[in-house]
Design an enzyme around this catalytic site. Structure first.
Site, PDB file in Angstrom:
ATOM      1  CB  SER A   1      -0.936   0.002   1.207  1.00  0.00           C
ATOM      2  OG  SER A   1      -0.186   0.093   2.406  1.00  0.00           O
ATOM      3  CG  HIS A   2       2.370   3.406   2.515  1.00  0.00           C
ATOM      4  ND1 HIS A   2       1.416   2.704   3.207  1.00  0.00           N
ATOM      5  CD2 HIS A   2       2.045   4.707   2.644  1.00  0.00           C
ATOM      6  CE1 HIS A   2       0.557   3.554   3.751  1.00  0.00           C
ATOM      7  NE2 HIS A   2       0.914   4.774   3.437  1.00  0.00           N
TER       8      HIS A   2
ATOM      9  CD  GLU B   1      -5.870  -1.178   5.653  1.00  0.00           C
ATOM     10  OE1 GLU B   1      -5.990  -2.344   6.048  1.00  0.00           O
ATOM     11  OE2 GLU B   1      -5.966  -0.191   6.434  1.00  0.00           O
TER      12      GLU B   1
END
Lengths: 335, 335
Positions: free
Chosen positions: B46-47, B187
């Site tokens: 997600s990063h 998310e």
């Protein structure tokens, strides 16, 4: 439930009398009585006069020093140490706060490490006090290992509160003080005394299974709030308010007490931030930004932290008394 | 889902190429590519490279300066200011960290205020970096007002992560990085892309009613984790990482962006604590206490924060590559 009315002076004198008769010296009795009066006048019953039972038990069966003079140590850093030397925390913290304020203004950020103290108090009065000096403040404290980590089966963490305050000029500071356990220990005790079942998800029994029975919870473990996130924050409190400041974790504090029914013995950390130094000259603009955020939250019908407590304070000050249960009063008089 | 294998150099080069072609100068491209490689090698998708879409959008439609040189300001206090001057945060933060470390060791506690930055990154790499220098660290950042306060109906708070690290000598630091929203914004975006419904209690729709539809959540608001306690902590993040350091709240950041699909523009605070100074000479005993607590938690079968990420890191380093989805790779190559 019959209630009786006590003025702030009556609350203070009741506490002061019990404390001095039990063995607390004048400086400690005044610091504790003043604290209990503050809590009781905010209708914060779980940290008000009710705590005198723990103060008395701690003196009767603990290893506490009722006349310990705090030892305040400073150097050229942003750290102030207040060694309570085996007394209740409140006098040590009050002795260290003026130096913490001075260091925060000088360095922008500063920390007060309170060590070797018996601790039973809410953290909000101290961070509120700092916010009334124009500082933002964060305070944390371990307790006893009554709280299971997320995914665990038994106590390893304390109730580990985090208190925070933000100064609002002439308006009451924004203040919160929250246990990272789903419930505060005092709340479970109040459920037990009232014979009420706990909500789901708050506690485990001695076998590590979920329970709603306050008695089973007292023998088992509490859960953290907010699942693994609350558990992570609780662990942070252990580390910052324990090993970081050279003091005990909740596990160590519990082992130290060896089952004695005394207030937990450990440390406390308070970190103070000076918006005047940290904002790069934009402290006024920062206040305006913060107030716009508070207005938006209130405008949605959501409550700002401490609103209910400030309302109780205003009402009790206006009428000049707080109400406490007759049964609590009777129990206290019998101490 | 087809996966492809990328070595750390391939991840870095892929990111660096996209960033420099899009208008990021060499120093920024290297800082960002290095950060994305760190995340991707920890399987922190997600990063990781996924965030290049936002970096590119920010450059194409934002007011970002791709070649801004951070301005580092210090004085005789424990505060270091890193003015990103309209660039991505990472270069400014990296430029300020050595001074933060020096100040924390000198004063016991110190703060880095990163200002005027576009921000898209996870906070754990920076606090982990500080912990590898023997410091404990706390970092917070606002975002956009996508999150409703407890009891509210619309966005007023950011996803407002809190990251924390504790040094463990030769062992990987204890690190967590948690959004105070029930979900991270990234998310929800992943749920949206996967066409999956959200769990209950995570989001409100545009009318302030609970929803499980990621699309409706993106138009409405997210909830905080842990009810009113998570909401209080989120508010603390707003104040410490916004007005305290003279920078924007999530409300202000969102208004500033005027609907442009860019990374949020605001500030970031990192507070560093030196156990050597704060422990009063008991840093070694503190390490022992902390390790005993970690052993108790692990002994219950509960997970320590970051364990899964460190396991992914070890596996990916051992085999020399990370896996990313072929579809993500294809989308990135088309940028």
């Amino acid at each position: 439930m019959t209630q009786i009315r006590l003025t702030p002076d009556e609350i203070h004198d009741l506490a002061h009398g019990i404390l001095t008769r039990t063995g607390y010296g004048e400086a400690h009795a005044r610091a504790i009585a003043s604290f209990l009066t503050t809590c009781q006048m905010d209708d914060c019953g779980s940290h008000g006069l009710f705590r005198l039972f723990m103060c008395v038990e701690t003196m009767r069966r603990g290893t506490i020093d009722g006349t310990a003079e705090p030892d305040i140590v400073t150097d050229d850093s942003a750290v102030v140490r207040a060694d309570a030397r085996g007394g209740i925390s409140l006098l040590a913290t009050q002795s260290g706060l003026p130096l913490l304020i001075e260091r925060a203004r000088r360095f922008g950020v500063a920390a007060l490490a309170v060590n070797r103290c018996y601790h039973f108090s809410a953290l909000w009065p101290e961070v509120e006090q700092l916010a009334r000096e124009g500082l933002s403040a964060l305070s944390m404290v371990p307790s006893h290992a009554w709280v299971a980590p997320a995914g665990g089966t038994r106590g390893a963490l304390g109730t580990n509160p985090i208190a925070f305050a933000w100064p609002r000029g002439d308006t009451d500071p924004l203040v919160f003080d929250l246990a990272t356990s789903a419930f505060a220990r005092g709340e479970i005790e109040l459920y037990r005394r009232a014979g009420k079942p706990l909500p789901e998800g708050v506690a485990l029994d001695a076998d590590g299974k979920p329970t709603t029975d306050p008695e089973a919870a007292m023998r088992g473990a509490m859960c953290t709030f907010g699942g693994h996130k609350g558990s992570a924050l609780s662990l942070m409190v252990e580390l910052l308010a324990g090993p970081l400041i050279g003091d005990m974790t909740s596990l160590e504090s519990m082992a130290y007490a060896e089952g004695r029914p005394e207030a937990p013995y450990h440390g406390q950390i308070i970190v103070a931030f000076d918006p005047a130094r940290l904002s790069g000259g934009r402290a006024d603009a920062g206040q305006t930004s913060a107030e716009a955020l508070f207005a938006e939250i209130a405008g949605q019908g959501a409550r700002l932290p401490a609103e209910r407590r400030y309302a109780a304070r205003a009402r009790n000050r206006e009428r000049g008394y707080a109400e406490i249960a007759q049964s609590l009063y009777d129990d206290l008089k019998a101490l």
